[in-house]
Design a protein around this motif. Structure first.
Motif, short mmCIF file in Angstrom:
data_model
loop_
_atom_site.label_atom_id
_atom_site.label_comp_id
_atom_site.label_asym_id
_atom_site.label_seq_id
_atom_site.Cartn_x
_atom_site.Cartn_y
_atom_site.Cartn_z
N LEU A 10 3.36 -2.46 -8.29
CA LEU A 10 2.84 -3.69 -7.68
C LEU A 10 3.00 -3.66 -6.17
O LEU A 10 2.12 -4.12 -5.44
CB LEU A 10 3.55 -4.90 -8.29
N VAL A 11 4.12 -3.12 -5.69
CA VAL A 11 4.31 -2.97 -4.24
C VAL A 11 3.22 -2.06 -3.68
O VAL A 11 2.70 -2.30 -2.58
CB VAL A 11 5.72 -2.41 -3.93
N ALA A 27 6.87 -1.13 -12.92
CA ALA A 27 5.80 -2.10 -12.69
C ALA A 27 5.96 -2.75 -11.32
O ALA A 27 4.98 -2.97 -10.60
CB ALA A 27 5.80 -3.16 -13.80
N GLY A 28 7.20 -3.03 -10.93
CA GLY A 28 7.45 -3.60 -9.61
C GLY A 28 7.07 -2.64 -8.49
O GLY A 28 6.46 -3.04 -7.49
N VAL A 29 7.42 -1.36 -8.64
CA VAL A 29 7.07 -0.38 -7.61
C VAL A 29 5.55 -0.21 -7.53
O VAL A 29 4.98 -0.13 -6.44
CB VAL A 29 7.77 0.97 -7.90
N ASP A 51 3.59 4.72 -3.66
CA ASP A 51 4.34 3.74 -4.46
C ASP A 51 3.64 3.48 -5.80
O ASP A 51 4.28 3.38 -6.84
CB ASP A 51 4.49 2.43 -3.70
N GLY A 107 5.28 4.36 -9.33
CA GLY A 107 5.52 3.31 -10.31
C GLY A 107 4.91 3.63 -11.66
O GLY A 107 5.52 3.40 -12.71
N GLN A 119 1.28 -3.96 -0.68
CA GLN A 119 1.70 -3.62 0.69
C GLN A 119 1.17 -2.25 1.08
O GLN A 119 1.04 -1.36 0.25
CB GLN A 119 3.23 -3.60 0.79
N LEU A 164 10.14 -2.21 -16.20
CA LEU A 164 9.99 -3.34 -15.26
C LEU A 164 10.09 -2.88 -13.81
O LEU A 164 9.31 -3.33 -12.95
CB LEU A 164 11.04 -4.40 -15.56
N LEU A 165 11.02 -1.99 -13.52
CA LEU A 165 11.14 -1.46 -12.16
C LEU A 165 9.89 -0.68 -11.77
O LEU A 165 9.41 -0.78 -10.63
CB LEU A 165 12.37 -0.58 -12.02
#
Length: 166
Positions: free
Chosen positions: A74-75, A70-72, A23, A27, A79, A67-68
């Motif tokens: 961050l996941v 960065a979100g991936v 991930d 990302g 996690q 932004l997506l």
């Protein structure tokens, strides 16, 4: 021998704070594509008031992708997730070669020859290709393109190779 994957520890060159390497790297790749799109669209005219410019949509999609991504990523940090898996370059390599071939061949060879050949080049990207089926599907798609682009959309493009028309 068992079909289940081994539970042996996987060695990674990434820091330990990255809990989902696949991930995280995915990302970062999305963010790199978005930054390239922002750079590539920097010369295009932007939005002025309520009127859209040529660069408005590319920049909006690039910011959304950034932004997506960065979100991936961050996941991947927060996690547990899968480790990096083996990546097969065959598919993307042949699809990219197909696109480049089509771009270079459309003018000298025409739509019919270049579309059919580029479809067959892209079909080499999979080792599961059945060539008889690929030829039939390629012929049908080529016929559809030969009808769609010059007659329905009215785009002026050569249909056959130059040396056959003269």
């Amino acid at each position: 021998m068992s079909d289940t994957p081994s539970e042996a520890p996987v060695r990674s060159i990434l820091p330990k704070w990255i809990r989902g390497p696949q991930d995280f790297i995915g990302g970062l790749a999305m963010m790199a594509v978005a930054l390239f799109a922002l750079w590539a669209s920097s010369d295009l005219q932007g939005m002025h008031g309520f009127s859209f410019g040529a660069g408005t949509a590319p920049r909006m999609f690039a910011v959304l992708l950034l932004l997506l991504g960065a979100g991936v990523a961050l996941v991947g940090v927060l996690q547990d997730g899968p480790h990096l898996s083996h990546y097969s370059w065959r598919g993307p390599l042949f699809v990219s070669a197909s696109i480049v071939f089509f771009a270079l061949a459309i003018r000298p060879l025409g739509l019919v020859v270049s579309a059919f050949a580029s479809f067959l080049i892209a079909a080499m990207g999979s080792n599961e290709t059945k060539w008889l089926e690929a030829v039939v599907v390629g012929a049908c798609l080529t016929a559809g393109c030969a009808i769609l682009f010059p007659y329905i959309l009215g785009l002026p493009m050569p249909m056959f190779p130059r040396f056959l028309i003269q």
